[in-house]
Each structure stands twice: as structure tokens, then as C-alpha cells.
Design a protein around this motif. Structure first.
Motif, PDB file in Angstrom:
ATOM      1  N   SER A 243       0.851  -1.200   0.000  1.00 13.37           N
ATOM      2  CA  SER A 243       0.000   0.000   0.000  1.00 13.37           C
ATOM      3  C   SER A 243       0.883   1.245   0.000  1.00 13.37           C
ATOM      4  CB  SER A 243      -0.918   0.020   1.229  1.00 13.37           C
ATOM      5  OG  SER A 243      -0.166   0.206   2.416  1.00 13.37           O
ATOM      6  N   LEU A 244       0.306   2.351  -0.445  1.00 10.17           N
ATOM      7  CA  LEU A 244       0.999   3.633  -0.344  1.00 10.17           C
ATOM      8  C   LEU A 244       1.150   3.997   1.119  1.00 10.17           C
ATOM      9  CD1 LEU A 244       0.262   3.704  -3.361  1.00 10.17           C
ATOM     10  CD2 LEU A 244      -0.339   6.087  -3.065  1.00 10.17           C
ATOM     11  N   ASP A 245       0.120   3.689   1.888  1.00  6.85           N
ATOM     12  CA  ASP A 245       0.134   3.957   3.323  1.00  6.85           C
ATOM     13  C   ASP A 245       1.378   3.333   3.966  1.00  6.85           C
ATOM     14  OD1 ASP A 245      -1.046   4.695   5.949  1.00  6.85           O
ATOM     15  OD2 ASP A 245      -1.313   2.524   6.150  1.00  6.85           O
ATOM     16  N   HIS A 246       1.603   2.076   3.713  1.00  8.04           N
ATOM     17  CA  HIS A 246       2.767   1.402   4.304  1.00  8.04           C
ATOM     18  C   HIS A 246       4.065   2.019   3.795  1.00  8.04           C
ATOM     19  CE1 HIS A 246       5.247  -1.671   6.103  1.00  8.04           C
ATOM     20  NE2 HIS A 246       5.814  -1.856   4.932  1.00  8.04           N
ATOM     21  N   PHE A 247       4.135   2.288   2.502  1.00  7.74           N
ATOM     22  CA  PHE A 247       5.340   2.874   1.920  1.00  7.74           C
ATOM     23  C   PHE A 247       5.691   4.198   2.590  1.00  7.74           C
ATOM     24  CE2 PHE A 247       7.112   5.895  -1.202  1.00  7.74           C
ATOM     25  CZ  PHE A 247       8.338   5.291  -1.435  1.00  7.74           C
ATOM     26  N   PHE A 248       4.730   5.117   2.637  1.00  8.08           N
ATOM     27  CA  PHE A 248       5.028   6.443   3.189  1.00  8.08           C
ATOM     28  C   PHE A 248       5.231   6.398   4.699  1.00  8.08           C
ATOM     29  CE2 PHE A 248       3.015   8.211  -0.753  1.00  8.08           C
ATOM     30  CZ  PHE A 248       4.134   8.890  -1.193  1.00  8.08           C
ATOM     31  N   TRP A 249       4.320   5.788   5.418  1.00  5.80           N
ATOM     32  CA  TRP A 249       4.379   5.840   6.883  1.00  5.80           C
ATOM     33  C   TRP A 249       5.552   5.046   7.458  1.00  5.80           C
ATOM     34  CZ3 TRP A 249       2.059   9.000  10.280  1.00  5.80           C
ATOM     35  CH2 TRP A 249       1.072   9.856   9.755  1.00  5.80           C
ATOM     36  N   SER A 250       6.087   4.092   6.699  1.00  6.54           N
ATOM     37  CA  SER A 250       7.271   3.371   7.182  1.00  6.54           C
ATOM     38  C   SER A 250       8.473   4.312   7.262  1.00  6.54           C
ATOM     39  CB  SER A 250       7.589   2.185   6.266  1.00  6.54           C
ATOM     40  OG  SER A 250       8.008   2.633   4.981  1.00  6.54           O
ATOM     41  N   LYS A 251       8.434   5.399   6.521  1.00 11.01           N
ATOM     42  CA  LYS A 251       9.544   6.363   6.523  1.00 11.01           C
ATOM     43  C   LYS A 251       9.640   7.115   7.854  1.00 11.01           C
ATOM     44  CE  LYS A 251      10.079   5.452   2.140  1.00 11.01           C
ATOM     45  NZ  LYS A 251      10.950   4.362   1.757  1.00 11.01           N
ATOM     46  N   VAL A 252       8.543   7.141   8.627  1.00  7.82           N
ATOM     47  CA  VAL A 252       8.533   7.833   9.924  1.00  7.82           C
ATOM     48  C   VAL A 252       8.208   6.858  11.065  1.00  7.82           C
ATOM     49  CG1 VAL A 252       8.055  10.120   8.971  1.00  7.82           C
ATOM     50  CG2 VAL A 252       6.130   8.616   9.585  1.00  7.82           C
ATOM     51  N   GLY A 253       8.432   5.584  10.823  1.00  8.31           N
ATOM     52  CA  GLY A 253       8.200   4.592  11.863  1.00  8.31           C
ATOM     53  C   GLY A 253       6.735   4.407  12.219  1.00  8.31           C
ATOM     54  N   GLY A 254       5.838   4.775  11.311  1.00  8.48           N
ATOM     55  CA  GLY A 254       4.416   4.543  11.518  1.00  8.48           C
ATOM     56  C   GLY A 254       3.697   5.568  12.382  1.00  8.48           C
ATOM     57  N   LYS A 255       4.421   6.578  12.853  1.00 14.15           N
ATOM     58  CA  LYS A 255       3.768   7.598  13.688  1.00 14.15           C
ATOM     59  C   LYS A 255       4.319   8.974  13.353  1.00 14.15           C
ATOM     60  CE  LYS A 255       6.891   6.983  17.479  1.00 14.15           C
ATOM     61  NZ  LYS A 255       7.367   6.639  18.647  1.00 14.15           N
ATOM     62  N   PRO A 256       3.529  10.015  13.575  1.00 18.27           N
ATOM     63  CA  PRO A 256       3.957  11.370  13.205  1.00 18.27           C
ATOM     64  C   PRO A 256       5.192  11.836  13.975  1.00 18.27           C
ATOM     65  CG  PRO A 256       1.594  11.322  13.683  1.00 18.27           C
ATOM     66  CD  PRO A 256       2.157   9.995  14.101  1.00 18.27           C
ATOM     67  N   ILE A 257       6.016  12.579  13.282  1.00 21.26           N
ATOM     68  CA  ILE A 257       7.123  13.296  13.908  1.00 21.26           C
ATOM     69  C   ILE A 257       6.545  14.637  14.353  1.00 21.26           C
ATOM     70  CG2 ILE A 257       9.329  14.460  13.508  1.00 21.26           C
ATOM     71  CD1 ILE A 257       9.852  12.273  11.340  1.00 21.26           C
ATOM     72  N   ILE A 258       6.617  14.935  15.634  1.00 22.65           N
ATOM     73  CA  ILE A 258       6.053  16.180  16.166  1.00 22.65           C
ATOM     74  C   ILE A 258       7.202  17.154  16.408  1.00 22.65           C
ATOM     75  CG2 ILE A 258       4.695  17.239  18.011  1.00 22.65           C
ATOM     76  CD1 ILE A 258       3.408  14.402  18.385  1.00 22.65           C
ATOM     77  N   ASN A 259       7.221  18.213  15.629  1.00 20.41           N
ATOM     78  CA  ASN A 259       8.284  19.211  15.739  1.00 20.41           C
ATOM     79  C   ASN A 259       7.870  20.355  16.647  1.00 20.41           C
ATOM     80  OD1 ASN A 259      10.165  17.932  14.049  1.00 20.41           O
ATOM     81  ND2 ASN A 259       9.172  18.737  12.220  1.00 20.41           N
ATOM     82  N   ASP A 260       8.860  20.947  17.268  1.00 17.02           N
ATOM     83  CA  ASP A 260       8.676  22.120  18.127  1.00 17.02           C
ATOM     84  C   ASP A 260       8.710  23.352  17.229  1.00 17.02           C
ATOM     85  OD1 ASP A 260       8.592  23.864  20.283  1.00 17.02           O
ATOM     86  OD2 ASP A 260      10.727  23.646  20.746  1.00 17.02           O
ATOM     87  N   VAL A 261       7.540  23.950  16.970  1.00 14.60           N
ATOM     88  CA  VAL A 261       7.449  25.078  16.043  1.00 14.60           C
ATOM     89  C   VAL A 261       6.805  26.257  16.762  1.00 14.60           C
ATOM     90  CG1 VAL A 261       6.517  25.887  13.837  1.00 14.60           C
ATOM     91  CG2 VAL A 261       7.187  23.486  14.090  1.00 14.60           C
ATOM     92  N   ASP A 262       7.620  27.239  17.117  1.00 11.02           N
ATOM     93  CA  ASP A 262       7.082  28.446  17.750  1.00 11.02           C
ATOM     94  C   ASP A 262       6.424  29.360  16.726  1.00 11.02           C
ATOM     95  OD1 ASP A 262       7.717  27.945  20.437  1.00 11.02           O
ATOM     96  OD2 ASP A 262       9.793  28.591  20.127  1.00 11.02           O
ATOM     97  N   ASP A 263       7.019  29.443  15.540  1.00  9.92           N
ATOM     98  CA  ASP A 263       6.526  30.325  14.484  1.00  9.92           C
ATOM     99  C   ASP A 263       6.752  29.604  13.155  1.00  9.92           C
ATOM    100  OD1 ASP A 263       6.718  32.302  12.299  1.00  9.92           O
ATOM    101  OD2 ASP A 263       6.561  33.799  13.884  1.00  9.92           O
ATOM    102  N   TYR A 264       5.719  29.533  12.325  1.00 10.06           N
ATOM    103  CA  TYR A 264       5.821  28.793  11.071  1.00 10.06           C
ATOM    104  C   TYR A 264       6.975  29.274  10.189  1.00 10.06           C
ATOM    105  CZ  TYR A 264       3.799  32.582   8.249  1.00 10.06           C
ATOM    106  OH  TYR A 264       3.579  33.764   7.609  1.00 10.06           O
ATOM    107  N   ARG A 265       7.350  30.542  10.308  1.00 13.31           N
ATOM    108  CA  ARG A 265       8.436  31.076   9.482  1.00 13.31           C
ATOM    109  C   ARG A 265       9.788  30.466   9.845  1.00 13.31           C
ATOM    110  NH1 ARG A 265       5.444  36.618  10.237  1.00 13.31           N
ATOM    111  NH2 ARG A 265       5.728  35.860  12.339  1.00 13.31           N
ATOM    112  N   SER A 266       9.880  29.863  11.025  1.00 16.58           N
ATOM    113  CA  SER A 266      11.141  29.234  11.433  1.00 16.58           C
ATOM    114  C   SER A 266      11.115  27.715  11.230  1.00 16.58           C
ATOM    115  CB  SER A 266      11.436  29.549  12.902  1.00 16.58           C
ATOM    116  OG  SER A 266      10.457  28.971  13.745  1.00 16.58           O
ATOM    117  N   ALA A 267       9.989  27.190  10.761  1.00 19.36           N
ATOM    118  CA  ALA A 267       9.875  25.742  10.544  1.00 19.36           C
ATOM    119  C   ALA A 267      10.711  25.332   9.337  1.00 19.36           C
ATOM    120  CB  ALA A 267       8.418  25.353  10.338  1.00 19.36           C
ATOM    121  N   SER A 268      11.158  24.106   9.347  1.00 21.85           N
ATOM    122  CA  SER A 268      11.940  23.573   8.248  1.00 21.85           C
ATOM    123  C   SER A 268      11.066  23.419   6.999  1.00 21.85           C
ATOM    124  CB  SER A 268      12.521  22.217   8.642  1.00 21.85           C
ATOM    125  OG  SER A 268      13.339  21.722   7.611  1.00 21.85           O
ATOM    126  N   CYS A 269      11.696  23.358   5.848  1.00 22.45           N
ATOM    127  CA  CYS A 269      10.948  23.089   4.617  1.00 22.45           C
ATOM    128  C   CYS A 269      11.460  21.813   3.945  1.00 22.45           C
ATOM    129  CB  CYS A 269      10.990  24.284   3.662  1.00 22.45           C
ATOM    130  SG  CYS A 269      12.645  24.705   3.128  1.00 22.45           S
TER     131      CYS A 269
END
Length: 187
Positions: free
Chosen positions: A114-140
Motif C-alpha cells: 500500500s501507499l500507506d505502508h510505503f510512506f508511513w514506514s519512513k517515519v516509523g508509523g507515527k507522526p514526527i512532532i516538531n517544536d514550532v514556535d513560528d511557522y516562518r522558522s519551521a523547516s521546509c
């Protein structure tokens, strides 16, 4: 009572507000929906995301609700039909990219289940939660989006770059880049 949202949300446009509140960053696991979102992200290259969002229903109609197997079979007559429809951004290379990418996703689905398995395996099956104070400083982009871009390009995917892939990962919830004060932030 006022709701706190990410700073990139244009409050004057209800389409943007609804997208932010109801879709962006919510974990998405349906293959058809992942294919649609991926295609739309590739279409936004050089354009605003709001432009693509406002044409989403047109894309759904033009690409038969983003059925991967159907789109992978498209030929020249379909390209002409879509270009003449007025439903999507009129760019032959971008339309051809959706078709080429559908073919690539058929192979990925066959290989990974599945596409689901393909993509989500890249992050270990769970969301990466980033510390973002301001969207302008978030990574791209990230090491993961860089590696995913290389992998997809090697497989022949079109209109993919690390920034596009990172935006896709944010949109489908693989990465939570909501600002820390946003009501949608994972806690």
C-alpha cells in the motif's frame, strides 16, 4: 472565543481555514487520499497552495477521483481532455507527471502492499512532532524528505523535490509542524 491557528492561515479565506482546521497535519492512511494529496502537492510547484485547493474539485473530476489504476492507464486523449477541461492548472508537464506518478505508485503498491505502508514506514508509523514556535522558522525539508525525493526520482517520479515531499509529509500528518500555540497541535 477566538481560536489560535498557525500564522500561515489566511483568516480571510474560508477554504484555507477549513483546510488547516480539518485536514492539514491530520494522519492520512487511505491510499486514494494519499495519491490525491501527493498529486495536488506536485501541482502547486510555482503556485500558491490556495490556488490548488480552490481547484481540488476540478482535479478530482478531471482525474476520476484519483483512482490510481485508472489514472495510470491515461494516454494522449486523456491529456488533451484534461488540458481542455478548464478544471485544472493548464500545464501539460504537470498533467503528465500525475499520470507517470500513478504508474510509479502502482509499482510501489505492488512492492509494499500500500501507499500507506510505503510512506508511513519512513517515519516509523507515527507522526514526527516538531517544536514550532513560528511557522516562518519551521523547516521546509528534512533528511527523510531528502531521502524520499531521491528514492522517488530513482523510480521515475516527476515534479518531486525535497520541499514538495516535506509539504506532503506535513499535509498528510507524517510531520506535525503546527505551531505550538495552534489548537491543532498534537499534545
Amino acid at each position: 472565543m477566538s481560536v489560535s491557528r498557525c500564522g500561515w492561515v489566511k483568516l480571510s479565506d474560508p477554504v484555507y481555514v477549513a483546510y488547516h482546521d480539518e485536514e492539514w497535519g491530520k494522519p492520512l492512511h487511505d491510499d486514494r487520499a494519499l495519491f490525491e494529496l501527493f498529486c495536488l502537492e506536485t501541482q502547486s510547484a510555482g503556485l500558491s497552495w490556495l490556488t490548488i485547493l480552490k481547484k481540488r474539485e476540478g482535479y478530482r473530476e478531471a482525474f476520476e477521483q484519483f483512482d490510481i489504476d485508472t489514472v495510470a492507464m491515461y494516454g494522449e486523449a486523456d491529456i488533451v481532455r484534461i488540458l481542455e477541461s478548464g478544471l485544472v492548472v493548464k500545464s501539460r508537464p504537470k498533467i503528465e507527471a500525475i499520470i507517470a506518478n500513478a504508474k510509479g505508485f502502482r509499482e510501489i503498491r505492488q512492492e509494499f502492499g500500500s501507499l500507506d505502508h510505503f510512506f508511513w514506514s519512513k517515519v516509523g508509523g507515527k507522526p514526527i512532532i516538531n517544536d514550532v514556535d513560528d511557522y516562518r522558522s519551521a523547516s521546509c525539508h528534512s533528511d527523510i524528505s531528502d531521502a524520499l525525493t531521491k528514492e522517488l526520482k530513482k523510480r521515475g517520479f516527476k515534479f518531486v523535490g525535497s520541499t514538495t515531499l516535506y509539504a506532503f509529509m506535513e499535509a498528510c500528518g507524517m510531520i506535525d509542524d503546527h505551531e505550538n500555540g495552534c489548537h491543532c497541535k498534537s499534545r
